[in-house]
Design a protein around this motif. Structure first.
Motif, PDB file in Angstrom:
ATOM      1  N   PHE A   1      19.707   2.994   3.710  1.00  0.00           N
ATOM      2  CA  PHE A   1      20.233   3.518   2.450  1.00  0.00           C
ATOM      3  C   PHE A   1      19.890   2.556   1.304  1.00  0.00           C
ATOM      4  O   PHE A   1      19.995   1.349   1.457  1.00  0.00           O
ATOM      5  N   PRO A   2      19.485   3.072   0.139  1.00  0.00           N
ATOM      6  CA  PRO A   2      19.357   4.497  -0.198  1.00  0.00           C
ATOM      7  C   PRO A   2      17.993   5.091   0.135  1.00  0.00           C
ATOM      8  O   PRO A   2      17.709   6.230  -0.244  1.00  0.00           O
ATOM      9  N   GLY A   3      17.122   4.355   0.816  1.00  0.00           N
ATOM     10  CA  GLY A   3      15.813   4.881   1.190  1.00  0.00           C
ATOM     11  C   GLY A   3      14.674   4.274   0.411  1.00  0.00           C
ATOM     12  O   GLY A   3      13.516   4.637   0.612  1.00  0.00           O
ATOM     13  N   VAL A   4      14.960   3.337  -0.482  1.00  0.00           N
ATOM     14  CA  VAL A   4      13.918   2.706  -1.275  1.00  0.00           C
ATOM     15  C   VAL A   4      14.338   1.277  -1.587  1.00  0.00           C
ATOM     16  O   VAL A   4      15.523   0.991  -1.735  1.00  0.00           O
TER      17      VAL A   4
ATOM     18  N   PRO B   1       0.807  -1.233   0.000  1.00  0.00           N
ATOM     19  CA  PRO B   1       0.000   0.000   0.000  1.00  0.00           C
ATOM     20  C   PRO B   1       0.835   1.276   0.000  1.00  0.00           C
ATOM     21  O   PRO B   1       0.359   2.329  -0.419  1.00  0.00           O
ATOM     22  N   THR B   2       2.081   1.203   0.451  1.00  0.00           N
ATOM     23  CA  THR B   2       2.942   2.390   0.474  1.00  0.00           C
ATOM     24  C   THR B   2       3.849   2.469  -0.747  1.00  0.00           C
ATOM     25  O   THR B   2       4.730   3.318  -0.805  1.00  0.00           O
ATOM     26  N   ALA B   3       3.643   1.599  -1.714  1.00  0.00           N
ATOM     27  CA  ALA B   3       4.554   1.505  -2.852  1.00  0.00           C
ATOM     28  C   ALA B   3       4.340   2.637  -3.846  1.00  0.00           C
ATOM     29  O   ALA B   3       3.281   3.262  -3.910  1.00  0.00           O
ATOM     30  N   LEU B   4       5.368   2.864  -4.639  1.00  0.00           N
ATOM     31  CA  LEU B   4       5.346   3.853  -5.714  1.00  0.00           C
ATOM     32  C   LEU B   4       5.718   3.144  -7.000  1.00  0.00           C
ATOM     33  O   LEU B   4       6.635   2.320  -7.018  1.00  0.00           O
ATOM     34  N   LEU B   5       5.000   3.438  -8.067  1.00  0.00           N
ATOM     35  CA  LEU B   5       5.311   2.859  -9.366  1.00  0.00           C
ATOM     36  C   LEU B   5       6.157   3.841 -10.159  1.00  0.00           C
ATOM     37  O   LEU B   5       5.767   4.988 -10.351  1.00  0.00           O
TER      38      LEU B   5
ATOM     39  N   VAL C   1       8.896  -0.431 -12.223  1.00  0.00           N
ATOM     40  CA  VAL C   1       9.390  -0.874 -10.914  1.00  0.00           C
ATOM     41  C   VAL C   1       8.379  -0.535  -9.827  1.00  0.00           C
ATOM     42  O   VAL C   1       7.883   0.594  -9.750  1.00  0.00           O
ATOM     43  N   VAL C   2       8.082  -1.525  -9.005  1.00  0.00           N
ATOM     44  CA  VAL C   2       7.328  -1.292  -7.773  1.00  0.00           C
ATOM     45  C   VAL C   2       8.354  -1.062  -6.680  1.00  0.00           C
ATOM     46  O   VAL C   2       9.120  -1.972  -6.322  1.00  0.00           O
ATOM     47  N   ALA C   3       8.401   0.162  -6.169  1.00  0.00           N
ATOM     48  CA  ALA C   3       9.404   0.544  -5.167  1.00  0.00           C
ATOM     49  C   ALA C   3       8.703   0.923  -3.872  1.00  0.00           C
ATOM     50  O   ALA C   3       7.637   1.527  -3.883  1.00  0.00           O
ATOM     51  N   GLU C   4       9.342   0.589  -2.770  1.00  0.00           N
ATOM     52  CA  GLU C   4       8.763   0.867  -1.449  1.00  0.00           C
ATOM     53  C   GLU C   4       9.787   1.585  -0.582  1.00  0.00           C
ATOM     54  O   GLU C   4      10.968   1.211  -0.567  1.00  0.00           O
TER      55      GLU C   4
END
Length: 303
Positions: free
Chosen positions: A128-131, A104-108, A120-123
């Motif tokens: 480091f590096p924060g994702v 639910p907190t992911a960013l595409l 990319v599905v990034a959370e």
């Protein structure tokens, strides 16, 4: 003649969730030594180690002619089309369950890894590096979920750009949908706002505006103060497989106009884009059916 380039699709705002970034620690205060160099000392300039010099941003080469400006904008147009294709295919895969459970907190985000676009599905994570990369969809063939290495810091940079893009400007202007496209270059990160087809399939050009950020996406360097007006694209079909469109610019067409010209290429063998001073002719190559709008070669002639 209205031109339909992409199938209607819902907005992707449900995937554009703000990404919290971990702030780095502040450096310790440097100790100041009293006095200067001893009498007669010779100052020798320090040489930047090659390993560090290779990581420093390159000074951007400014185009010095209309043709160089055109080449630069056409590169952006191809990147925009690659970004759009990656975004559309990744969102479709996500909706169909092809990417598995999306946190639910992911960013595409869509990034280029060694000249290949990947969705990319990034959370966000507290280290480091924060994702953290959770899933990757490579734009090869019909699309493939892969677990191959990817530059995670580059994913973070694009994620920062996406967050800034969403904060800076709405994704609609009246009935016209405008999509931010986040593209990294050697010495800066660029956010372009480009109109995309509306629900009725009409393509608009204009509206091009830009934000430039630091290469790591940490801060904004500049923001364009104005943008060309958005207008519907008119395509004049001449001979079979030939199309002519008019630029709104006196010399070099806008990025959005070059996006439109390239997007027409799968339908027309030759697309002619005319400005007041030049005629730019894009001709489909033999393999352009498979490469889509990325194929074709340009020729420029003065009018």
């Amino acid at each position: 003649m209205p031109v339909r380039l992409f199938p209607p699709r819902r907005a992707t705002s449900n995937l554009l969730i703000a990404l919290s970034l971990v702030a780095g620690a502040s450096p310790a205060s440097a100790q100041v030594r009293p006095g200067g160099p001893p009498p007669g000392a010779v100052r020798v300039p320090a040489k930047i180690p090659d390993s560090l010099a290779a990581r420093l941003p390159k000074t951007p080469k400014m185009p010095s002619s209309d043709q160089e400006v055109f080449t630069q904008r056409d590169l952006r147009a191809r990147n925009v089309l690659g970004y759009f294709d990656c975004l559309a295919r990744t969102v479709k895969a996500s909706r169909e369950g092809g990417l598995g459970a999306v946190p639910p907190t992911a960013l595409l985000v869509c990034v280029q890894e060694k000249d290949e676009w990947r969705g990319v599905v990034a959370e966000p994570v507290n280290k480091f590096p924060g994702v953290a990369v959770r899933t990757q969809l490579a734009m090869r063939g019909t699309g493939a979920v892969v677990k191959e290495p990817i530059d995670t810091f580059n994913v973070l940079v694009i994620a920062r750009g996406v967050r800034r893009a969403v904060q800076a400007k709405a994704t609609t202007v009246g009935a016209i949908t405008v999509s931010p496209v986040v593209l990294p270059y050697d010495s800066y990160l660029e956010i372009l706002y480009v109109p995309v087809p509306t629900e009725n399939g009409t393509l608009y050009v204009g509206g091009d505006s830009i934000i430039q950020m630091a290469p790591d996406g940490s801060r904004e360097l500049g923001h364009s103060r104005s943008a060309p007006p958005m207008t519907p694209l008119t395509v004049n079909a001449g001979k079979k497989d030939d199309a002519v469109i008019q630029s709104t610019q006196p010399q070099v067409p806008l990025v959005s106009e070059l996006v439109a010209a390239r997007a027409l290429l799968p339908r027309f063998r030759v697309v002619t884009l005319q400005s007041a001073d030049y005629t730019f002719t894009l001709t489909r190559t033999a393999a352009a059916k498979s490469t889509g709008p990325m194929g074709g070669t340009w020729k420029t002639a003065s009018r």
